[in-house]
Every structure is written in structure tokens, then in C-alpha cells.
Motif scaffolding. Structure first.
Motif, PDB file in Angstrom:
ATOM      1  N   ARG A   1      -1.898   9.487   1.259  1.00  0.00           N
ATOM      2  CA  ARG A   1      -0.860   9.515   2.421  1.00  0.00           C
ATOM      3  C   ARG A   1       0.708   9.120   2.033  1.00  0.00           C
ATOM      4  O   ARG A   1       1.390   9.658   2.656  1.00  0.00           O
ATOM      5  CB  ARG A   1      -1.339   8.455   3.789  1.00  0.00           C
ATOM      6  CG  ARG A   1      -2.770   8.977   4.129  1.00  0.00           C
ATOM      7  CD  ARG A   1      -2.887   8.316   5.932  1.00  0.00           C
ATOM      8  NE  ARG A   1      -3.013   6.889   5.384  1.00  0.00           N
ATOM      9  CZ  ARG A   1      -4.414   6.522   5.162  1.00  0.00           C
ATOM     10  NH1 ARG A   1      -5.390   7.131   5.038  1.00  0.00           N
ATOM     11  NH2 ARG A   1      -4.336   4.942   4.909  1.00  0.00           N
ATOM     12  N   TRP A   2       0.632   8.083   1.028  1.00  0.00           N
ATOM     13  CA  TRP A   2       2.300   7.799   0.808  1.00  0.00           C
ATOM     14  C   TRP A   2       2.884   9.004   0.196  1.00  0.00           C
ATOM     15  O   TRP A   2       4.059   9.101   0.154  1.00  0.00           O
ATOM     16  CB  TRP A   2       2.101   6.763  -0.462  1.00  0.00           C
ATOM     17  CG  TRP A   2       1.568   7.055  -1.750  1.00  0.00           C
ATOM     18  CD1 TRP A   2       0.256   7.184  -2.023  1.00  0.00           C
ATOM     19  CD2 TRP A   2       2.357   7.318  -2.654  1.00  0.00           C
ATOM     20  NE1 TRP A   2       0.218   7.787  -3.356  1.00  0.00           N
ATOM     21  CE2 TRP A   2       1.505   7.817  -3.888  1.00  0.00           C
ATOM     22  CE3 TRP A   2       3.962   7.544  -2.808  1.00  0.00           C
ATOM     23  CZ2 TRP A   2       1.743   8.120  -5.005  1.00  0.00           C
ATOM     24  CZ3 TRP A   2       4.091   8.059  -4.212  1.00  0.00           C
ATOM     25  CH2 TRP A   2       3.257   8.236  -5.295  1.00  0.00           C
TER      26      TRP A   2
ATOM     27  N   VAL B   1       9.377   6.460  -0.379  1.00  0.00           N
ATOM     28  CA  VAL B   1       9.150   5.100  -0.457  1.00  0.00           C
ATOM     29  C   VAL B   1       9.138   4.674  -1.896  1.00  0.00           C
ATOM     30  O   VAL B   1       9.467   3.263  -2.042  1.00  0.00           O
ATOM     31  CB  VAL B   1       7.680   4.717   0.402  1.00  0.00           C
ATOM     32  CG1 VAL B   1       7.630   5.086   1.551  1.00  0.00           C
ATOM     33  CG2 VAL B   1       6.579   5.503  -0.392  1.00  0.00           C
TER      34      VAL B   1
ATOM     35  N   ASP C   1       0.819  -1.180  -0.015  1.00  0.00           N
ATOM     36  CA  ASP C   1       0.098  -0.037  -0.029  1.00  0.00           C
ATOM     37  C   ASP C   1       0.853   1.418   0.011  1.00  0.00           C
ATOM     38  O   ASP C   1       0.340   2.291   0.164  1.00  0.00           O
ATOM     39  CB  ASP C   1      -0.963   0.042   1.170  1.00  0.00           C
ATOM     40  CG  ASP C   1      -0.502   0.023   2.565  1.00  0.00           C
ATOM     41  OD1 ASP C   1       1.099  -0.026   2.592  1.00  0.00           O
ATOM     42  OD2 ASP C   1      -0.964  -0.001   3.707  1.00  0.00           O
ATOM     43  N   LEU C   2       2.263   1.205   0.000  1.00  0.00           N
ATOM     44  CA  LEU C   2       3.288   2.115  -0.147  1.00  0.00           C
ATOM     45  C   LEU C   2       3.232   3.131   1.067  1.00  0.00           C
ATOM     46  O   LEU C   2       3.909   3.911   1.331  1.00  0.00           O
ATOM     47  CB  LEU C   2       2.913   3.218  -1.240  1.00  0.00           C
ATOM     48  CG  LEU C   2       2.880   3.016  -2.849  1.00  0.00           C
ATOM     49  CD1 LEU C   2       2.712   3.951  -3.768  1.00  0.00           C
ATOM     50  CD2 LEU C   2       3.874   1.847  -3.098  1.00  0.00           C
ATOM     51  N   GLU C   3       2.685   2.440   2.304  1.00  0.00           N
ATOM     52  CA  GLU C   3       2.900   3.028   3.523  1.00  0.00           C
ATOM     53  C   GLU C   3       3.512   1.839   4.581  1.00  0.00           C
ATOM     54  O   GLU C   3       4.310   2.511   5.165  1.00  0.00           O
ATOM     55  CB  GLU C   3       1.532   3.392   4.106  1.00  0.00           C
ATOM     56  CG  GLU C   3       0.829   4.428   3.172  1.00  0.00           C
ATOM     57  CD  GLU C   3      -0.741   4.799   3.903  1.00  0.00           C
ATOM     58  OE1 GLU C   3      -0.743   4.964   5.303  1.00  0.00           O
ATOM     59  OE2 GLU C   3      -1.514   5.016   3.059  1.00  0.00           O
TER      60      GLU C   3
ATOM     61  N   ALA D   1      -0.092   2.871  -7.093  1.00  0.00           N
ATOM     62  CA  ALA D   1      -0.630   3.802  -5.872  1.00  0.00           C
ATOM     63  C   ALA D   1      -1.883   3.672  -5.592  1.00  0.00           C
ATOM     64  O   ALA D   1      -2.787   3.357  -6.424  1.00  0.00           O
ATOM     65  CB  ALA D   1      -0.030   5.267  -6.535  1.00  0.00           C
TER      66      ALA D   1
ATOM     67  N   ARG E   1      11.049  -3.374  -0.431  1.00  0.00           N
ATOM     68  CA  ARG E   1      11.094  -2.255  -1.366  1.00  0.00           C
ATOM     69  C   ARG E   1      11.696  -2.087  -2.615  1.00  0.00           C
ATOM     70  O   ARG E   1      11.181  -1.861  -3.892  1.00  0.00           O
ATOM     71  CB  ARG E   1      11.108  -1.050  -0.545  1.00  0.00           C
ATOM     72  CG  ARG E   1       9.964  -0.877   0.685  1.00  0.00           C
ATOM     73  CD  ARG E   1      10.251   0.697   1.090  1.00  0.00           C
ATOM     74  NE  ARG E   1       9.229   0.775   2.253  1.00  0.00           N
ATOM     75  CZ  ARG E   1       9.451   2.047   3.034  1.00  0.00           C
ATOM     76  NH1 ARG E   1       9.996   3.005   2.759  1.00  0.00           N
ATOM     77  NH2 ARG E   1       8.567   2.090   4.272  1.00  0.00           N
TER      78      ARG E   1
END
Length: 325
Positions: free
Chosen positions: A63-64, A70, A39-41, A57, A49
Motif C-alpha cells: 500500500r505504501w 513517503v 510501516d511507511l503508511e 519496506a 520521516r
């Protein structure tokens, strides 16, 4: 990190999906790519990663972007949204970025047509009457025979234009520069001063950039005839909110908006209660057709990459080694 385009498309083999449903759908359809959930968070499930080549995305969460580092090792970020304003600056030029293109075109065009019909036929008034227990006829404007100007002829603007065709309107198309296509003349944005005084309904389907921010302001709005309708389904800051509010509150112009500036618009803002104003909470892309269309786009992108061809709707190439096609 090098700024050269040095990552062959053939090297892109790991794609991350931001939610379980999309992960299940894409992983079931492709054998040439490894799918992971990310979720990129939080951390990706099943790899590091730096092993992710293509990151899709999240759609409903930005939020990311508060920590865009990231994706610093990702070669390509695929957005699920059509708009991409602010994203290239945050992720940096080394990361390739692709927009959602036509994913939201149909849904947003439906909203544009719905706003036009609702405003012209006073459907908002009818709903309020109904909720007040009132059954009372009224006489309204019409969509038919209206002079409609659509500014922006991309995926969304084009979808709006095609859906307007059966409504028997006098249609004028406007883009960044004048040109001819199979449907006739597309006017340049520098011709707006001549076009706007002959416009009953102004539809804005523009991305946000330096050239379009505050494009429609006090001077531009003043060129529209009395009682004209301003419809915005592109990006909120394309229209100067203060200038539009002054015109609508005065009763000279009307508006029907899916996007505003700022978002969310405060509940006590004058446009929320003004007569002649319809404000939606940016729902153009929020409909059931969204998910299958995102799935279709991602699969098309993967097939292009598998063939060594450039992805669609590429905003910036990043480090990808793209060949002329």
C-alpha cells in the motif's frame, strides 16, 4: 533534489522496521544504528520521516507504493521481496533500492520442486481421489530422467538447480547470456529455440523486466514437445497467460504455477479448473524460514554499511556515495 550520489554510507544511522517483531529482533542485535518502527503508511514512531536513513519496506503490503513520496527523504529502501518490478519507477532514481536477494530462494525452490513432483507424479489427482473417498492406483510420469530446463540462474534459479541435482534429471541452465562456470555451460536465452524442443519440464525463475515480459508466449510454447510441463516461480507476466491457457486447455501442455498474470487469478479462469493445471496463490516466500532470513539479511546489510561497503542486491544506487570494491 540533486541526482548526484552524495550521501556517504557512514551517514546512514537510522533504520525503520515495518513491524514490531522485526523491530524487536533488529534493535536487540545492533548498537550502531537507531531503530524506529515505521510501516511507511503512518508516521514513524520516535522520529520524523526525514530522519530515517534506511527504510525496510513491508513484505505483505504494497500500500505504501500508492504514495511513494513517503520515502523521498530516505537514502535506502530495503525490500523484503526478491522481486522489485515497478518499484524503482515509483520511488524515483534518487532513492537507493536493495532487493531481498536470497531471502526467499530456499522457500521458492521448495515450491518449484513440490510443483514438479506433484505434477509429474499426479499428486493432485491423488488428493482429489482421497477427498472423494477413492483409493485407486495409477501410473504416472516421473521426475527422474526428465529433461529439465531452468531459465534464470539467480538466487532462486540457483536454489532450484541445486535441489534438482539429486533427482537424476538431464539439466539445462539458461540465463540472459551464455557463459561457463564451475558447473559447466550456462546457455544464453537466444538458444531457447534449440533447447525447448528437448525440454520435458520448463522451469521459469526470472525477474520481470522489459526483456522477460511475455518471454514465454505462443511461439515459445509451441516449441515445447507434447505433454511438457511449464513451471513458473518467477513473475507471472513472464508467461503470456492466454497462450499458456490455450495450450493447457487443449491438453497439449501442462502447467504448475506459483505466480500468474493477473494475480489473483479469477476463480472462473480456465487454468483454475483445467486438467493438467496446478495453480498456487503465490506462496513461494510464505513460510516460517522467511522471518529469520529477513532478519539475517538486514543485519548483514547494516554490517556492510557500518564498514562503508555497498549493500547487497542493490537495484539502484540512488544518492549513495558508493566506492569501488
Amino acid at each position: 533534489m540533486s541526482h548526484s550520489q552524495d550521501v556517504p554510507l557512514s551517514d546512514l544511522r537510522v533504520i525503520s522496521l515495518p513491524e514490531q517483531q522485526l523491530f524487536d529482533e533488529i534493535s536487540a542485535e545492533t548498537t550502531d544504528f537507531t531503530c524506529v518502527l515505521w510501516d511507511l503508511e503512518n508516521e514513524p514512531e520516535g522520529c520524523a520521516r526525514e530522519d530515517v536513513d534506511i527504510a525496510v519496506a513491508p513484505y505483505y503490503s504494497g500500500r505504501w507504493l500508492k504514495d511513494p513520496s513517503v520515502v523521498r527523504d530516505v537514502s535506502l529502501v530495503q525490500l523484503q521481496s526478491t522481486g522489485f518490478d515497478g518499484v524503482p519507477e515509483k520511488i524515483g532514481e534518487d532513492v537507493a533500492l536493495a532487493a531481498g536477494g536470497w531471502v526467499h530462494a530456499a522457500g521458492t525452490a521448495e515450491i518449484a520442486l513440490g510443483l514438479i513432483i506433484a505434477a509429474q507424479r499426479n499428486l493432485d489427482r491423488a488428493v482429489l481421489q482421497q477427498h472423494g473417498g477413492v483409493y485407486k492406483r495409477y501410473f504416472s510420469r516421473a521426475v527422474a530422467d526428465s529433461r529439465v530446463t531452468v531459465v534464470g540462474v539467480g538466487e532462486i534459479g540457483g536454489a532450484v538447480i541445486s535441489r534438482l541435482a539429486p533427482f537424476e534429471v538431464e539439466l539445462t541452465r539458461v540465463a540472459s547470456h551464455a557463459r561457463e562456470d564451475e558447473a559447466g555451460r550456462i546457455h544464453g536465452i537466444d538458444e531457447l529455440d534449440e533447447i525447448l524442443p528437448r525440454t520435458d519440464i520448463l522451469v521459469l525463475a526470472l525477474p520481470l523486466g522489459d526483456a522477460t515480459r511475455d518471454l514465454v508466449g505462443e511461439r515459445t510454447l509451441a516449441l515445447l514437445p507434447d505433454d511438457a510441463l511449464v513451471v513458473n516461480v518467477g513473475r507471472g507476466p513472464v508467461v503470456n497467460t492466454d497462450a499458456l491457457t490455450a495450450e493447457v486447455v487443449s491438453g497439449r501442455l501442462r502447467c504448475a504455477l506459483d505466480v500468474v498474470d493477473p494475480e489473483p487469478l479469477p476463480g472462473d479462469h480456465s487454468l483454475m479448473s483445467a486438467a493438467g493445471s496446478i495453480v498456487l496463490p503465490h506462496v513461494g516466500g510464505s513460510n516460517v524460514s522467511f522471518r529469520p532470513r529477513v532478519r539475517k539479511l538486514i543485519l548483514e546489510q547494516l554490517e556492510l554499511i557500518r564498514q562503508g561497503r555497498s549493500p547487497q542486491f542493490l537495484v539502484q544506487p540512488g544518492r549513495l556515495a558508493l566506492q569501488d570494491e
